[in-house]
Enzyme design. Structure first.
Site, PDB file in Angstrom:
ATOM      1  N   ARG A 236       0.849  -1.189   0.000  1.00  0.00           N
ATOM      2  CA  ARG A 236       0.000   0.000   0.000  1.00  0.00           C
ATOM      3  C   ARG A 236       0.889   1.245   0.000  1.00  0.00           C
ATOM      4  O   ARG A 236       1.986   1.239   0.549  1.00  0.00           O
ATOM      5  CB  ARG A 236      -0.906   0.039   1.242  1.00  0.00           C
ATOM      6  CG  ARG A 236      -2.058  -0.938   1.171  1.00  0.00           C
ATOM      7  CD  ARG A 236      -2.951  -0.854   2.385  1.00  0.00           C
ATOM      8  NE  ARG A 236      -2.314  -1.370   3.567  1.00  0.00           N
ATOM      9  CZ  ARG A 236      -1.743  -0.637   4.515  1.00  0.00           C
ATOM     10  NH1 ARG A 236      -1.736   0.686   4.415  1.00  0.00           N
ATOM     11  NH2 ARG A 236      -1.182  -1.190   5.558  1.00  0.00           N
TER      12      ARG A 236
ATOM     13  N   TYR B 154      -1.513  -3.382  -6.780  1.00  0.00           N
ATOM     14  CA  TYR B 154      -1.365  -4.064  -5.482  1.00  0.00           C
ATOM     15  C   TYR B 154      -2.714  -4.125  -4.737  1.00  0.00           C
ATOM     16  O   TYR B 154      -3.469  -3.143  -4.718  1.00  0.00           O
ATOM     17  CB  TYR B 154      -0.318  -3.347  -4.607  1.00  0.00           C
ATOM     18  CG  TYR B 154      -0.297  -3.935  -3.214  1.00  0.00           C
ATOM     19  CD1 TYR B 154       0.306  -5.179  -2.993  1.00  0.00           C
ATOM     20  CD2 TYR B 154      -0.934  -3.318  -2.147  1.00  0.00           C
ATOM     21  CE1 TYR B 154       0.277  -5.762  -1.726  1.00  0.00           C
ATOM     22  CE2 TYR B 154      -0.965  -3.890  -0.882  1.00  0.00           C
ATOM     23  CZ  TYR B 154      -0.360  -5.112  -0.678  1.00  0.00           C
ATOM     24  OH  TYR B 154      -0.401  -5.695   0.558  1.00  0.00           O
TER      25      TYR B 154
ATOM     26  N   LYS C 111      -9.679  -2.193   1.599  1.00  0.00           N
ATOM     27  CA  LYS C 111      -9.308  -1.047   2.433  1.00  0.00           C
ATOM     28  C   LYS C 111     -10.107   0.204   2.035  1.00  0.00           C
ATOM     29  O   LYS C 111     -10.484   1.000   2.898  1.00  0.00           O
ATOM     30  CB  LYS C 111      -7.811  -0.771   2.308  1.00  0.00           C
ATOM     31  CG  LYS C 111      -6.932  -1.960   2.680  1.00  0.00           C
ATOM     32  CD  LYS C 111      -7.171  -2.425   4.086  1.00  0.00           C
ATOM     33  CE  LYS C 111      -6.197  -3.527   4.474  1.00  0.00           C
ATOM     34  NZ  LYS C 111      -6.456  -4.033   5.820  1.00  0.00           N
TER      35      LYS C 111
ATOM     36  N   HIS D  13     -10.594  -2.189  11.482  1.00  0.00           N
ATOM     37  CA  HIS D  13      -9.528  -3.063  10.981  1.00  0.00           C
ATOM     38  C   HIS D  13      -9.358  -4.206  11.990  1.00  0.00           C
ATOM     39  O   HIS D  13      -8.363  -4.245  12.712  1.00  0.00           O
ATOM     40  CB  HIS D  13      -8.252  -2.226  10.844  1.00  0.00           C
ATOM     41  CG  HIS D  13      -7.153  -2.881  10.077  1.00  0.00           C
ATOM     42  ND1 HIS D  13      -5.840  -2.508  10.207  1.00  0.00           N
ATOM     43  CD2 HIS D  13      -7.155  -3.880   9.172  1.00  0.00           C
ATOM     44  CE1 HIS D  13      -5.094  -3.236   9.410  1.00  0.00           C
ATOM     45  NE2 HIS D  13      -5.861  -4.087   8.776  1.00  0.00           N
TER      46      HIS D  13
ATOM     47  N   SER E  23      -1.276  -3.821  10.291  1.00  0.00           N
ATOM     48  CA  SER E  23      -0.971  -4.785   9.233  1.00  0.00           C
ATOM     49  C   SER E  23       0.236  -5.638   9.605  1.00  0.00           C
ATOM     50  O   SER E  23       1.203  -5.138  10.185  1.00  0.00           O
ATOM     51  CB  SER E  23      -0.665  -4.040   7.937  1.00  0.00           C
ATOM     52  OG  SER E  23      -1.705  -3.135   7.665  1.00  0.00           O
TER      53      SER E  23
ATOM     54  N   CYS F 220       0.729  -8.021  11.757  1.00  0.00           N
ATOM     55  CA  CYS F 220       0.992  -8.326  13.177  1.00  0.00           C
ATOM     56  C   CYS F 220       0.385  -9.671  13.552  1.00  0.00           C
ATOM     57  O   CYS F 220       0.201  -9.958  14.735  1.00  0.00           O
ATOM     58  CB  CYS F 220       0.405  -7.257  14.083  1.00  0.00           C
ATOM     59  SG  CYS F 220       1.424  -5.787  14.216  1.00  0.00           S
TER      60      CYS F 220
ATOM     61  N   ASP G 106      -9.606  -9.649   8.896  1.00  0.00           N
ATOM     62  CA  ASP G 106      -9.043  -8.315   8.629  1.00  0.00           C
ATOM     63  C   ASP G 106     -10.000  -7.156   8.922  1.00  0.00           C
ATOM     64  O   ASP G 106      -9.559  -6.114   9.371  1.00  0.00           O
ATOM     65  CB  ASP G 106      -8.589  -8.238   7.171  1.00  0.00           C
ATOM     66  CG  ASP G 106      -7.668  -7.064   6.888  1.00  0.00           C
ATOM     67  OD1 ASP G 106      -6.797  -6.769   7.733  1.00  0.00           O
ATOM     68  OD2 ASP G 106      -7.820  -6.421   5.837  1.00  0.00           O
TER      69      ASP G 106
ATOM     70  N   ARG H 224       1.900 -12.304  -0.860  1.00  0.00           N
ATOM     71  CA  ARG H 224       0.544 -12.538  -0.354  1.00  0.00           C
ATOM     72  C   ARG H 224      -0.102 -13.777  -0.955  1.00  0.00           C
ATOM     73  O   ARG H 224       0.270 -14.224  -2.034  1.00  0.00           O
ATOM     74  CB  ARG H 224      -0.331 -11.324  -0.714  1.00  0.00           C
ATOM     75  CG  ARG H 224       0.113 -10.018  -0.062  1.00  0.00           C
ATOM     76  CD  ARG H 224      -0.449  -9.900   1.307  1.00  0.00           C
ATOM     77  NE  ARG H 224      -0.024  -8.681   1.991  1.00  0.00           N
ATOM     78  CZ  ARG H 224      -0.748  -8.100   2.954  1.00  0.00           C
ATOM     79  NH1 ARG H 224      -1.907  -8.590   3.323  1.00  0.00           N
ATOM     80  NH2 ARG H 224      -0.295  -7.032   3.553  1.00  0.00           N
TER      81      ARG H 224
HETATM   82  C1  OXD Z   1      -3.127  -4.655   5.335  1.00  0.00           C
HETATM   83  C2  OXD Z   1      -3.794  -5.796   4.682  1.00  0.00           C
HETATM   84  O1  OXD Z   1      -2.168  -4.095   4.785  1.00  0.00           O
HETATM   85  O2  OXD Z   1      -4.716  -6.350   5.296  1.00  0.00           O
HETATM   86  O3  OXD Z   1      -3.568  -4.289   6.434  1.00  0.00           O
HETATM   87  O4  OXD Z   1      -3.444  -6.142   3.546  1.00  0.00           O
HETATM   88 MN    MN Z   2      -5.287  -5.350   7.079  1.00  0.00          MN
END
Ligand code: OXD
Ligand code: MN
Length: 589
Positions: free
Chosen positions: A76, A204, A213, A233, A255, A257, A282, A374
């Site tokens: 991002r 992306y 998002k 989130h 993100s 974590c 998420d 990913r």
């Molecule tokens: C983030 C995702 O970047 O979920 O938070 O991809």
């Molecule tokens: Mn996320």
């Protein structure tokens, strides 16, 4: 000009809007996505023929494909993400802002003729369960078949979305073009007042899969403020006790974590009979139910998870989830055409093809898989998927958890004194940065409610909205803060994490039901000695003591550091949060 006609819908608002954007972008053809199996096969074959996707070893990875992005387009781009509200104050100091007119003019220039020689895919989708009055419908116009295929996994996509939309004009208008992927011409612009998103120059996930998002969080949070609900989130999971009682928990982490790992956790042996089920990994949309509790829905239909570190140890359920019908982006491949990334089980192969398609040798200083590589996998593949993922009401939330990646200061677990103090814990959440966003890694930054990059309006108003929710939720969830990432003096993690987080989760669930006592600390309620069940865990109790300890000196610095963050919001910042900060500081000063 390419024909816009379709027999999938006669919605005049939609047809007019698509026609307008066809005039602007000038694609060679327009393809309406119906979301069928047949279409998926057709688009996949097309993507393979163009080298956009490469089939993986179909014996080992049935229905799985590899995509390699442009190396400059792997995360991002927060510095190129804009909230385009009429005034800068509405976007607030933590968002980049552009005036709507200026943004539309700039972007119109970029979109003009941008799809010449390309196909425009019309991707209708629903965020949230089909048929639910709380779900949101979006339509994304994109020149990327990769995006169309990913949206097919991540959302309820195609004809069901158009059927749900009917003749209504109430849909998010998303326009996306990969352009020439020049980072100098990359903009992710949100127009909350118009319920519109224009994204140019990136393929992306977080920049280009507009349902995630952009709609579910940025536009979603703006709508939530207007409509009295919360777009967060957060993962959502269910914890089922051996007696069959299920407690639902929502947890916000920045993100990368470990949200996906936590949402798919397998409890350790000691917890035989306990089960975790995943509602989402998420995003959570939270509303007050008729019964006065807070109910959560996962608006997504798939997982866009971080590959590195995912293995049979850390997340067996994710490994099962990505075993079929998954798109891998920027992972490495073995000579047998199977996927590989740092942290996968087993020996590192001697030779690989790295994420950029280059030969790679064991011992190389460079990573074989991109750190933010990913997988995009259907939720239906998850063996512990909750039976309630499609329930329009969602699930009732008993506990909210805020967690960050902190080497020091923040203890393993702490419960807030009350709702406002819980909002304060969320509002002051901080974490060390990771590869999910472009920029320097490992730097502590404030990331309130893990929403810093995702709040679609002024964060001070967002905090006020959170505080105001208390009056609307007669039976609110209890609020907790956790930190799985605390380190000792030698930089080693103090807590084993992963499945053992169940031990902390069990305390949280017990606290949520009022089944266990707690110890009051200066900054919140913490477990009494011996209340975190460590049986069967081979760990030096001194390490757990260190992980749960509170150092007043570190907290004093932390509380002082929070001030600068609060100050940037000026008069708009809710007084309650600053007063809580001062009250806590007065106890250590
Ligand atoms: C983030 C995702 O970047 O979920 O938070 O991809
Ligand atoms: Mn996320």
């Amino acid at each position: 000009m390419a024909s816009v006609s379709t027999n999938l819908t006669s919605n005049k608002f939609l047809l007019d809007w698509v026609a307008q954007k066809v005039t602007l972008c000038q694609p060679d053809q327009v393809v309406w996505c119906d979301g069928s199996e047949d279409e998926n096969k057709r688009l996949t074959e097309f993507a393979v023929s163009k080298g956009i996707l490469a089939p993986l070893n179909q014996e080992k990875h049935p229905g799985c494909y590899l995509h390699r992005s442009n190396p400059n387009d792997v995360a991002r781009v927060e510095h190129l993400t804009f909230i385009c509200t009429p005034t800068k104050e509405e976007a607030g100091p933590t968002n980049n802002w552009k005036a709507p007119d200026e943004a539309y003019t700039l972007l119109r220039g970029l979109f003009e003729g941008s799809m010449k020689g390309r196909t425009m895919y019309v991707v209708p989708y629903v965020m949230g369960p089909l048929g639910s009055e709380h779900s949101k419908i979006g339509v994304e116009l994109t020149d990327s078949v990769y995006v169309a295929l990913n949206m097919g996994i991540m959302t309820r996509m195609g004809k069901p979305a158009l059927d749900m939309l009917g003749a209504s004009n109430n849909f998010n208008r998303g326009l996306h073009c990969t352009g020439d992927l020049n980072p100098d011409r990359r903009y992710i612009c949100h127009f909350p007042q118009d319920n519109a998103i224009w994204s140019f120059g990136s393929g992306y996930g977080g920049n280009a899969l507009l349902g995630k998002k952009c709609l579910a969080l940025r536009i979603g949070s703006y709508l939530g403020n207007k409509e009295e609900w919360l777009a967060e989130h957060m993962l959502i999971l269910g914890v089922e006790s051996p007696e069959g009682q299920t407690t639902y928990v929502a947890a916000a982490f920045p993100s990368a974590c470990g949200k996906t790992n936590f949402a798919m956790m397998i409890p350790p042996k000691r917890f035989d009979g306990w089960k975790v089920t995943t509602v989402g990994d998420d995003i959570a949309w939270l509303r007050v139910g008729d019964d006065g509790r807070l109910w959560a829905v996962n608006p997504e239909n798939g997982y866009f998870g971080v590959a590195p570190g995912t293995n049979w140890q850390s997340n067996p359920n994710a490994m099962k989830t990505i075993a079929k019908n998954t798109i891998f982006t920027n992972v490495a491949v073995t000579k047998n055409n199977t996927v590989w990334w740092e942290g996968l089980d087993g020996e590192t192969p001697d030779e690989l093809t790295d994420w950029q398609g280059r030969p790679w040798k064991k011992g190389s200083a460079e990573k074989a898989a991109h750190p933010n590589s990913r997988f995009t996998a259907p939720a239906a593949n998850n063996p512990i998927l909750s039976a309630h993922v499609n329930d329009p009401r969602g699930v009732p939330i008993s506990a909210i958890i805020f967690g960050g990646r902190r080497s020091n200061t923040v203890p393993l677990v702490m419960q807030s004194f009350n709702w406002a103090h819980g909002v304060y814990l969320g509002a002051t959440l901080a974490s060390e940065t990771t590869a999910a966003a472009a920029g320097q890694q490992g730097v502590v930054r404030r990331d309130p409610m893990a929403m810093l990059p995702f709040a679609g309006y002024n964060m001070a108003d967002y905090f006020a909205h959170w505080l105001a929710m208390q009056k609307r939720v007669p039976y609110p969830p209890k609020i907790f803060m956790v930190n799985w990432f605390r380190k000792d003096k030698n930089g080693k993690f103090l807590w084993p994490g992963y499945g053992d987080n169940m031990r902390v989760l069990k305390w949280i669930v017990d606290r949520a039901h009022g089944n266990v006592g707690a110890q009051e600390s200066l900054f919140g309620w913490v477990p009494k000695q011996g209340h975190i069940d460590l049986s069967g865990l081979d760990i030096d109790p001194a390490k757990v003591d260190e992980a749960t300890s509170i150092n007043e000196g570190e907290w004093k610095a932390e509380l002082e550091n929070q001030k600068a963050f609060f100050d940037q919001f000026g008069e708009r910042m809710p007084k309650t949060l600053e007063l809580i900060r001062q009250m806590l500081l007065s106890r250590v000063a």
